[in-house]
Design an enzyme around this catalytic site. Structure first.
Site, PDB file in Angstrom:
ATOM      1  N   ASN A  10      -2.534  -8.955   8.680  1.00  0.00           N
ATOM      2  CA  ASN A  10      -2.567  -7.716   7.890  1.00  0.00           C
ATOM      3  C   ASN A  10      -2.910  -8.121   6.460  1.00  0.00           C
ATOM      4  OD1 ASN A  10      -2.091  -5.412   6.450  1.00  0.00           O
ATOM      5  ND2 ASN A  10       0.110  -5.288   6.903  1.00  0.00           N
ATOM      6  N   LYS A  12      -3.416  -6.315   4.004  1.00  0.00           N
ATOM      7  CA  LYS A  12      -2.885  -5.376   2.995  1.00  0.00           C
ATOM      8  C   LYS A  12      -3.997  -5.044   1.988  1.00  0.00           C
ATOM      9  CE  LYS A  12       1.703  -7.038   4.037  1.00  0.00           C
ATOM     10  NZ  LYS A  12       3.084  -7.230   3.618  1.00  0.00           N
ATOM     11  N   HIS A  97       3.983   0.810   9.065  1.00  0.00           N
ATOM     12  CA  HIS A  97       4.351  -0.373   8.277  1.00  0.00           C
ATOM     13  C   HIS A  97       5.375   0.048   7.220  1.00  0.00           C
ATOM     14  CE1 HIS A  97       4.143  -3.789   5.597  1.00  0.00           C
ATOM     15  NE2 HIS A  97       3.609  -4.468   6.598  1.00  0.00           N
ATOM     16  N   GLU A  99       5.711  -0.665   4.232  1.00  0.00           N
ATOM     17  CA  GLU A  99       5.153  -0.279   2.927  1.00  0.00           C
ATOM     18  C   GLU A  99       4.655   1.163   2.968  1.00  0.00           C
ATOM     19  OE1 GLU A  99       2.520  -3.657   2.605  1.00  0.00           O
ATOM     20  OE2 GLU A  99       4.297  -4.942   2.457  1.00  0.00           O
ATOM     21  N   GLU A 169       9.486  -5.953  11.829  1.00  0.00           N
ATOM     22  CA  GLU A 169       9.278  -6.492  10.486  1.00  0.00           C
ATOM     23  C   GLU A 169      10.476  -6.142   9.614  1.00  0.00           C
ATOM     24  OE1 GLU A 169       4.790  -7.338   9.704  1.00  0.00           O
ATOM     25  OE2 GLU A 169       5.439  -5.532   8.700  1.00  0.00           O
ATOM     26  N   GLY A 175       7.092 -10.609   2.509  1.00  0.00           N
ATOM     27  CA  GLY A 175       6.604 -11.073   1.214  1.00  0.00           C
ATOM     28  C   GLY A 175       7.670 -11.736   0.356  1.00  0.00           C
ATOM     29  N   SER A 214       7.176 -13.065   6.351  1.00  0.00           N
ATOM     30  CA  SER A 214       7.142 -14.451   5.872  1.00  0.00           C
ATOM     31  C   SER A 214       6.906 -15.474   6.977  1.00  0.00           C
ATOM     32  CB  SER A 214       8.413 -14.784   5.070  1.00  0.00           C
ATOM     33  OG  SER A 214       8.503 -13.946   3.927  1.00  0.00           O
TER      34      SER A 214
HETATM   35  P1  13P Z   1       4.282 -11.413   4.804  1.00  0.00           P
HETATM   36  O1  13P Z   1       3.819 -12.286   5.937  1.00  0.00           O
HETATM   37  O2  13P Z   1       3.479 -11.581   3.548  1.00  0.00           O
HETATM   38  O3  13P Z   1       5.765 -11.506   4.596  1.00  0.00           O
HETATM   39  O4  13P Z   1       3.996  -9.887   5.267  1.00  0.00           O
HETATM   40  C1  13P Z   1       4.422  -9.463   6.498  1.00  0.00           C
HETATM   41  C2  13P Z   1       3.835  -8.133   6.767  1.00  0.00           C
HETATM   42  O5  13P Z   1       4.214  -7.151   6.173  1.00  0.00           O
HETATM   43  C3  13P Z   1       2.756  -8.045   7.767  1.00  0.00           C
HETATM   44  O6  13P Z   1       2.472  -6.725   8.082  1.00  0.00           O
END
Ligand code: 13P
Length: 256
Positions: A10, A12, A97, A99, A169, A175, A214
């Site tokens: 992803n 982002k 997601h 976010e 997640e 992150g 992560s």
């Molecule tokens: P990270 O791997 O940067 O922690 O992000 C995970 C994520 O949100 C994947 O959709």
């Protein structure tokens, strides 16, 4: 049952024509080595078409990060219809997601509608669920996850999960560099699979449940080795070809 690993990147809100080309070129050098697994990249929508062209002669699949919950074209400024994603070559789309839930106000009902819209367009939704740190500390992780999952099952029916992927997640691991331990991930994945098995054991057994939060080259193998972890949804580490390929290698070596 043997579930084929899926490793999904992803991206982002990251990328540019130059950065995407360099990343795809790096990934393509090695993809032939990953016959046992499925590999997916999810760039920002504006780059789907160009990335899709660059993937054309590779095993890498294309996915989107979001879609509109509507199933007909119309007056929805700024939104993208599932059929448009299919037309530019997407096979998968991420829905729910954290976010999107936290920053853009997507509630369970909207996420369920997006899940349905994805399937109506022939896309495989990757449904994300996850608890915040506060929820984990308050001991309501399973309650939160069950609520997020149930919203989709209520709206779409249990059979809809056949053509989908689930991604756990934990919000506190995204992150942050703070990964769930393999045991924590396994416990939640087993819980989610169990919730589904209560309705349909066969669907539960075949459903792929990815872990995201992560995931890095140095922790992927121990996470993917857990019995109910069927791959990963990778954020930051999906932006460097070497890191993403190292994570894919971990899945390939375990190769279910
Ligand atoms: P990270 O791997 O940067 O922690 O992000 C995970 C994520 O949100 C994947 O959709």
């Amino acid at each position: 049952m043997q579930r084929r690993y899926l490793v999904a990147g992803n991206w982002k809100m990251n990328g540019s024509y130059a950065a995407n080309s360099a990343l795809i070129a790096g990934l393509k050098q090695a993809t032939a080595e990953f016959g046992a697994i499925e590999m997916l990249v999810c760039p920002p929508a504006v780059y789907l078409e160009s990335v899709g062209r660059e993937l054309a002669d590779s095993r890498l699949l294309l996915g989107a990060q979001n879609l509109c919950e509507q199933v007909q074209a119309g007056a929805f400024t700024g939104e993208i219809l599932g059929a448009m994603l299919t037309e530019v070559g997407c096979r998968y789309v991420i829905v729910g997601h954290s976010e999107r839930r936290a920053l853009y106000g997507e509630d369970d009902a909207r996420v369920a509608a997006k899940f349905a819209a994805a399937q109506a367009a022939g896309l495989v939704p990757i449904l994300c669920v996850g608890e915040t740190l506060g929820e984990r500390e308050a001991g309501v992780t399973e309650k939160v996850l069950a609520r997020q999952l149930d919203a989709v099952i209520q709206a779409c029916g249990i059979a809809a999960l056949t053509h989908s992927v689930l991604a756990y997640e934990p919000v506190w691991a995204i992150g942050t560099g703070r990964t769930a331990s393999p045991e924590q991930a396994q416990a939640v994945h087993a819980f989610l699979r169990g919730e589904i098995a209560k309705r349909d054991a066969i669907i539960a057994d075949s459903l792929r449940i990815l872990y995201g939060g992560s995931v890095k080259a140095d922790n992927a193998a121990e996470l993917f080795a857990m019995g109910d972890v069927d791959g990963g949804l990778i954020g930051g580490a999906a932006l460097k070809a070497a890191d993403f390929l190292a994570i894919c290698s971990a899945a390939q070596r375990l190769g279910k």
